[in-house]
Design a protein around this motif. Structure first.
Motif, mmCIF file in Angstrom:
data_model
loop_
_atom_site.group_PDB
_atom_site.id
_atom_site.type_symbol
_atom_site.label_atom_id
_atom_site.label_comp_id
_atom_site.label_asym_id
_atom_site.label_seq_id
_atom_site.Cartn_x
_atom_site.Cartn_y
_atom_site.Cartn_z
ATOM 1 N N GLY A 1 -1.354 15.277 4.706
ATOM 2 C CA GLY A 1 -1.864 15.185 3.731
ATOM 3 C C GLY A 1 -2.351 14.121 3.021
ATOM 4 N N ILE A 2 -1.566 12.846 3.395
ATOM 5 C CA ILE A 2 -1.891 11.484 2.849
ATOM 6 C C ILE A 2 -2.408 10.580 3.890
ATOM 7 C CG2 ILE A 2 -0.611 9.540 2.109
ATOM 8 C CD1 ILE A 2 1.597 11.198 0.901
ATOM 9 N N ALA A 3 -3.622 10.272 3.672
ATOM 10 C CA ALA A 3 -4.507 9.612 4.745
ATOM 11 C C ALA A 3 -4.000 8.237 4.935
ATOM 12 C CB ALA A 3 -6.108 9.827 4.288
ATOM 13 N N PRO A 4 -4.285 7.709 6.035
ATOM 14 C CA PRO A 4 -3.867 6.228 6.234
ATOM 15 C C PRO A 4 -4.698 5.286 5.041
ATOM 16 C CG PRO A 4 -4.672 7.209 8.177
ATOM 17 C CD PRO A 4 -4.940 8.062 7.166
ATOM 18 N N ILE A 5 -3.857 4.485 4.641
ATOM 19 C CA ILE A 5 -4.506 3.730 3.445
ATOM 20 C C ILE A 5 -4.615 2.067 3.874
ATOM 21 C CG2 ILE A 5 -3.785 2.724 1.043
ATOM 22 C CD1 ILE A 5 -1.518 5.271 1.277
ATOM 23 N N SER A 6 -5.794 1.829 3.641
ATOM 24 C CA SER A 6 -6.291 0.508 4.056
ATOM 25 C C SER A 6 -6.376 -0.389 2.826
ATOM 26 C CB SER A 6 -7.803 0.497 4.548
ATOM 27 O OG SER A 6 -7.790 1.444 5.947
ATOM 28 N N ARG B 1 0.891 -1.120 0.206
ATOM 29 C CA ARG B 1 0.004 -0.048 -0.100
ATOM 30 C C ARG B 1 0.912 1.481 0.129
ATOM 31 N NH1 ARG B 1 -3.541 -1.990 5.060
ATOM 32 N NH2 ARG B 1 -1.656 -2.414 5.819
ATOM 33 N N ALA B 2 2.114 1.091 0.336
ATOM 34 C CA ALA B 2 3.076 2.305 0.349
ATOM 35 C C ALA B 2 3.192 2.756 -1.066
ATOM 36 C CB ALA B 2 4.653 1.829 0.843
ATOM 37 N N GLY B 3 2.821 2.182 -2.252
ATOM 38 C CA GLY B 3 3.046 2.357 -3.680
ATOM 39 C C GLY B 3 1.861 3.628 -3.925
ATOM 40 N N VAL B 4 0.776 3.457 -3.179
ATOM 41 C CA VAL B 4 -0.304 4.568 -3.425
ATOM 42 C C VAL B 4 0.301 6.042 -2.589
ATOM 43 C CG1 VAL B 4 -2.741 5.312 -2.322
ATOM 44 C CG2 VAL B 4 -2.206 2.943 -3.421
ATOM 45 N N GLU C 1 -4.171 -9.224 -4.486
ATOM 46 C CA GLU C 1 -3.112 -10.329 -4.947
ATOM 47 C C GLU C 1 -2.068 -10.237 -3.912
ATOM 48 O OE1 GLU C 1 -3.845 -10.989 -9.629
ATOM 49 O OE2 GLU C 1 -3.010 -8.938 -8.979
ATOM 50 N N VAL C 2 -1.381 -9.059 -3.599
ATOM 51 C CA VAL C 2 -0.086 -8.712 -2.794
ATOM 52 C C VAL C 2 -0.588 -8.638 -1.503
ATOM 53 C CG1 VAL C 2 0.885 -7.642 -4.895
ATOM 54 C CG2 VAL C 2 -0.517 -6.295 -3.306
ATOM 55 N N LEU C 3 -1.417 -8.155 -0.795
ATOM 56 C CA LEU C 3 -2.022 -7.975 0.475
ATOM 57 C C LEU C 3 -1.877 -9.315 1.266
ATOM 58 C CD1 LEU C 3 -4.660 -5.132 0.920
ATOM 59 C CD2 LEU C 3 -2.026 -5.054 1.594
ATOM 60 N N PRO C 4 -2.450 -10.311 0.601
ATOM 61 C CA PRO C 4 -2.126 -11.683 1.332
ATOM 62 C C PRO C 4 -0.609 -12.155 1.481
ATOM 63 C CG PRO C 4 -3.940 -11.698 -0.239
ATOM 64 C CD PRO C 4 -3.334 -10.560 -0.298
ATOM 65 N N LEU C 5 0.151 -11.608 0.536
ATOM 66 C CA LEU C 5 1.497 -12.124 0.423
ATOM 67 C C LEU C 5 2.136 -11.170 1.814
ATOM 68 C CD1 LEU C 5 2.427 -11.741 -3.230
ATOM 69 C CD2 LEU C 5 1.660 -13.871 -1.880
ATOM 70 N N TYR C 6 1.737 -10.062 1.760
ATOM 71 C CA TYR C 6 2.429 -9.030 2.727
ATOM 72 C C TYR C 6 2.037 -9.577 4.170
ATOM 73 C CZ TYR C 6 2.909 -4.950 5.668
ATOM 74 O OH TYR C 6 3.512 -4.158 6.912
ATOM 75 N N ASN D 1 -7.327 -9.235 8.085
ATOM 76 C CA ASN D 1 -7.914 -8.355 8.959
ATOM 77 C C ASN D 1 -7.280 -7.718 9.905
ATOM 78 O OD1 ASN D 1 -10.349 -9.034 7.500
ATOM 79 N ND2 ASN D 1 -10.995 -10.558 8.894
ATOM 80 N N ALA D 2 -6.040 -8.384 10.205
ATOM 81 C CA ALA D 2 -5.223 -7.954 11.525
ATOM 82 C C ALA D 2 -4.208 -6.702 11.000
ATOM 83 C CB ALA D 2 -4.527 -9.055 12.025
ATOM 84 N N LEU D 3 -4.102 -6.501 9.781
ATOM 85 C CA LEU D 3 -3.088 -5.654 9.185
ATOM 86 C C LEU D 3 -3.638 -4.140 9.486
ATOM 87 C CD1 LEU D 3 -2.309 -6.953 5.460
ATOM 88 C CD2 LEU D 3 -0.724 -6.924 7.496
ATOM 89 N N PRO D 4 -2.946 -3.372 9.996
ATOM 90 C CA PRO D 4 -3.100 -2.038 10.139
ATOM 91 C C PRO D 4 -3.011 -1.054 9.157
ATOM 92 C CG PRO D 4 -0.991 -2.173 11.142
ATOM 93 C CD PRO D 4 -1.507 -3.527 10.719
ATOM 94 N N PRO D 5 -3.730 -0.010 8.814
ATOM 95 C CA PRO D 5 -3.599 0.951 7.606
ATOM 96 C C PRO D 5 -2.267 1.331 7.382
ATOM 97 C CG PRO D 5 -5.439 1.510 8.906
ATOM 98 C CD PRO D 5 -4.830 0.714 9.941
ATOM 99 N N TYR D 6 -1.766 1.439 6.248
ATOM 100 C CA TYR D 6 -0.615 2.165 5.987
ATOM 101 C C TYR D 6 -0.395 3.517 6.143
ATOM 102 C CZ TYR D 6 3.974 3.719 3.780
ATOM 103 O OH TYR D 6 5.021 4.118 3.809
ATOM 104 N N GLN D 7 0.370 3.989 7.055
ATOM 105 C CA GLN D 7 0.468 5.370 7.432
ATOM 106 C C GLN D 7 1.748 5.911 7.064
ATOM 107 O OE1 GLN D 7 -1.790 7.980 8.967
ATOM 108 N NE2 GLN D 7 -0.239 8.787 7.838
ATOM 109 N N SER D 8 1.809 6.820 5.883
ATOM 110 C CA SER D 8 3.174 7.483 5.309
ATOM 111 C C SER D 8 3.597 8.548 6.467
ATOM 112 C CB SER D 8 2.753 7.832 4.070
ATOM 113 O OG SER D 8 3.994 8.370 3.366
ATOM 114 N N ASN D 9 4.592 9.261 5.959
ATOM 115 C CA ASN D 9 5.266 10.348 7.072
ATOM 116 C C ASN D 9 4.826 11.672 6.478
ATOM 117 O OD1 ASN D 9 6.710 10.194 4.906
ATOM 118 N ND2 ASN D 9 8.721 9.811 5.763
#
Length: 298
Positions: free
Chosen positions: A293-298, A228-231, A268-273, A282-290
């Protein structure tokens, strides 16, 4: 020259990358992203010569950077960081191209404001400090960039582009000869054919960029980096790259297009991660960039 050697095997373009060349034709058994076979067009390029040319270009670039005191030393924190990330990614790259097991992987850092990174044949990776500092890349975002560039080499996009260019040139030449034989101006025919060929090559380049995005996501996710860091990465690019050319004039897809494609492959890729982290989806927390202006990415 600085080198990273990955364990268990021999010594081992992000945004506006130089030509990428590679060899090999292994097709991985996939449980992640699905892509087709590598293009047969790469067979029209002299891959051995291209690989030597690219290796020489990389060595020359590193030598020039060293002379200009712009080559990051082994003990530079960012060099250590980049090589640590590469060390995690490389084992998951091997499944995409059997020749990658023989590559002499190198990771170097060049001091420059350029927002750029690339991977040449044989695993020759270079990052510019500009892409790290301007975009304030997290480790996950670095892995997305690096995975993308490695994917270009693994999928032999440089050889493919060279092959397509060679075939296109032959086509234009044939059109000129045909026009001349029919009494038409061969120069006009060649110019028209060249414009068509140029448009086709831009489309091929955008397709290669999309494929590298997808394969890079797969590699990064298996290595334990959040796809999700790609977003977030492309949201950051949108913040600093306001004057990008229209998508149809660019060799790279537009940012929103890339974000949509990345999101399309999340199933396809989130199950690998999640598997790499020993967690359920379901246990993966949202991706939070640094960056604000960039909202957490679920």
């Amino acid at each position: 020259m600085k080198r990273i050697i990955a364990p268990a095997f021999a010594a081992a373009g992000f945004l506006l990358a130089p030509p990428v060349f590679a060899q090999g034709n292994a097709a991985p058994v996939q449980d992640g992203v699905k892509v087709g076979e590598m293009s047969i067009m790469r067979k029209f390029a002299p891959t051995g010569a291209l690989e030597k040319q690219a290796a020489a270009q990389y060595a020359q670039t590193m030598q020039q950077a060293d002379q200009q005191k712009a080559l990051g030393p082994d003990n530079h924190p960012q060099v250590i960081r980049l090589r640590a990330i590469a060390k995690k990614l490389i084992p998951y790259a091997l499944r995409w191209n059997e020749r990658a097991k023989e590559w002499k992987w190198e990771v170097n850092l060049i001091g420059s404001n350029q927002i750029n990174a690339y991977c040449m044949p044989g695993g020759k990776i270079a990052f510019y400090t500009g892409i790290l500092t301007t975009l304030k890349l997290t480790d996950d975002e670095v892995a997305i960039v690096m995975g993308h560039e490695i994917a270009h080499a693994l999928r032999e996009h440089g050889a493919e582009r060279a092959g397509k260019a060679a075939v296109a040139n032959l086509g234009v030449r044939a059109l000129e000869l045909f026009a001349g034989a029919k009494g038409y101006d061969p120069n006009l025919a060649g110019a028209a054919g060249g414009m068509v060929a140029k448009g086709a090559m831009l489309k091929f380049s955008r397709d290669d960029e999309t494929e590298a995005d997808v394969v890079g996501l797969d590699i990064a996710a298996r290595a334990g980096f959040d796809p999700r860091a790609g977003v977030a990465l492309w949201q950051k690019m949108g913040m600093v790259n306001k004057s990008a050319p229209p998508q149809w004039l660019s060799t790279h897809p537009a940012g929103p297009t890339r974000i949509a494609e990345i999101q399309r492959h999340f199933p396809e890729v989130l199950p690998l991660y999640a598997k790499s982290k020993g967690l359920s989806l379901n246990a993966l927390p949202p991706y939070q960039s640094n960056v604000k202006g960039i909202a957490p990415i679920s």
